[in-house]
Structure formats: structure tokens, C-alpha cells
Motif scaffolding. Sequence first.
Motif, PDB file in Angstrom:
ATOM      1  N   ARG A  22       0.836  -1.217   0.000  1.00  0.00           N
ATOM      2  CA  ARG A  22       0.000   0.000   0.000  1.00  0.00           C
ATOM      3  C   ARG A  22       0.864   1.257   0.000  1.00  0.00           C
ATOM      4  N   GLN A  23       1.916   1.258   0.819  1.00  0.00           N
ATOM      5  CA  GLN A  23       2.814   2.424   0.867  1.00  0.00           C
ATOM      6  C   GLN A  23       3.496   2.656  -0.475  1.00  0.00           C
ATOM      7  N   LEU A  24       3.993   1.585  -1.071  1.00  0.00           N
ATOM      8  CA  LEU A  24       4.702   1.713  -2.346  1.00  0.00           C
ATOM      9  C   LEU A  24       3.756   2.111  -3.472  1.00  0.00           C
ATOM     10  N   PRO A  29       1.522   4.479  -8.263  1.00  0.00           N
ATOM     11  CA  PRO A  29       0.280   3.745  -8.559  1.00  0.00           C
ATOM     12  C   PRO A  29       0.275   3.004  -9.906  1.00  0.00           C
ATOM     13  N   ALA A  30       1.082   3.410 -10.846  1.00  0.00           N
ATOM     14  CA  ALA A  30       1.085   2.761 -12.162  1.00  0.00           C
ATOM     15  C   ALA A  30       2.062   1.589 -12.238  1.00  0.00           C
ATOM     16  N   TRP A  31       2.808   1.362 -11.173  1.00  0.00           N
ATOM     17  CA  TRP A  31       3.805   0.292 -11.186  1.00  0.00           C
ATOM     18  C   TRP A  31       3.183  -1.023 -10.738  1.00  0.00           C
ATOM     19  N   GLY A  32       3.738  -2.126 -11.246  1.00  0.00           N
ATOM     20  CA  GLY A  32       3.353  -3.450 -10.779  1.00  0.00           C
ATOM     21  C   GLY A  32       4.315  -3.851  -9.673  1.00  0.00           C
ATOM     22  N   ILE A  33       3.813  -4.020  -8.463  1.00  0.00           N
ATOM     23  CA  ILE A  33       4.662  -4.338  -7.320  1.00  0.00           C
ATOM     24  C   ILE A  33       4.057  -5.538  -6.605  1.00  0.00           C
ATOM     25  N   VAL A  46       9.373  -5.396  -8.721  1.00  0.00           N
ATOM     26  CA  VAL A  46       8.856  -4.097  -9.152  1.00  0.00           C
ATOM     27  C   VAL A  46       8.971  -4.014 -10.664  1.00  0.00           C
ATOM     28  N   GLN A  47       7.856  -3.668 -11.298  1.00  0.00           N
ATOM     29  CA  GLN A  47       7.823  -3.537 -12.755  1.00  0.00           C
ATOM     30  C   GLN A  47       7.208  -2.185 -13.091  1.00  0.00           C
ATOM     31  N   THR A  48       7.890  -1.432 -13.947  1.00  0.00           N
ATOM     32  CA  THR A  48       7.397  -0.109 -14.325  1.00  0.00           C
ATOM     33  C   THR A  48       7.013  -0.096 -15.797  1.00  0.00           C
ATOM     34  N   PRO A  49       6.154   0.840 -16.172  1.00  0.00           N
ATOM     35  CA  PRO A  49       5.737   0.948 -17.572  1.00  0.00           C
ATOM     36  C   PRO A  49       6.714   1.761 -18.418  1.00  0.00           C
ATOM     37  N   GLY A  50       7.997   1.535 -18.237  1.00  0.00           N
ATOM     38  CA  GLY A  50       8.984   2.209 -19.074  1.00  0.00           C
ATOM     39  C   GLY A  50       9.763   3.317 -18.406  1.00  0.00           C
TER      40      GLY A  50
END
Length: 74
Positions: A22-24, A29-33, A46-50
Amino acid sequence: MQEIEVFRTNVTCRRVAAGLLRQLLARYPAWGITFDLTDCDRVLRVQTPGCPIDSATIIHVLQASGYLCEPLPE
């Protein structure tokens, strides 16, 4: 292109993992954690959209809550 980073943690409790998520996600909010607490390294993925991953902040959030967090070597 997506960026992915995997961290070793010492989080063992699902409730604690949910609170940390929740904190992360409040910050990113757009990241996959996700946590994988069944892995021997108690993996935080942790996965980011670029966009670049802010590893220092991820580590700080866990350490501020009293948990180990360090990047796993590739």
C-alpha cells in the motif's frame, strides 16, 4: 520498454507485505509491485511501464519499516 527490478527482503508476514505494498503503490500507482513470500529470498518484484525504477526509495520504505531490502543480482 518495461523495467523490472527484484529485491531480496526479510518480510515473512502477508499482512506486513500488504501494508508495504500500500505504501509503495501510494507513491507509484502505475507500477506493478508484488511480494513472493514463498521464495527463499522473500522477493519484492517491481515492474514499471517504461520509467526508471527508484530503487533508493523502494529500499528506504522497507528499511524505514524495519525490514531488509536489497537488489538481487541479475
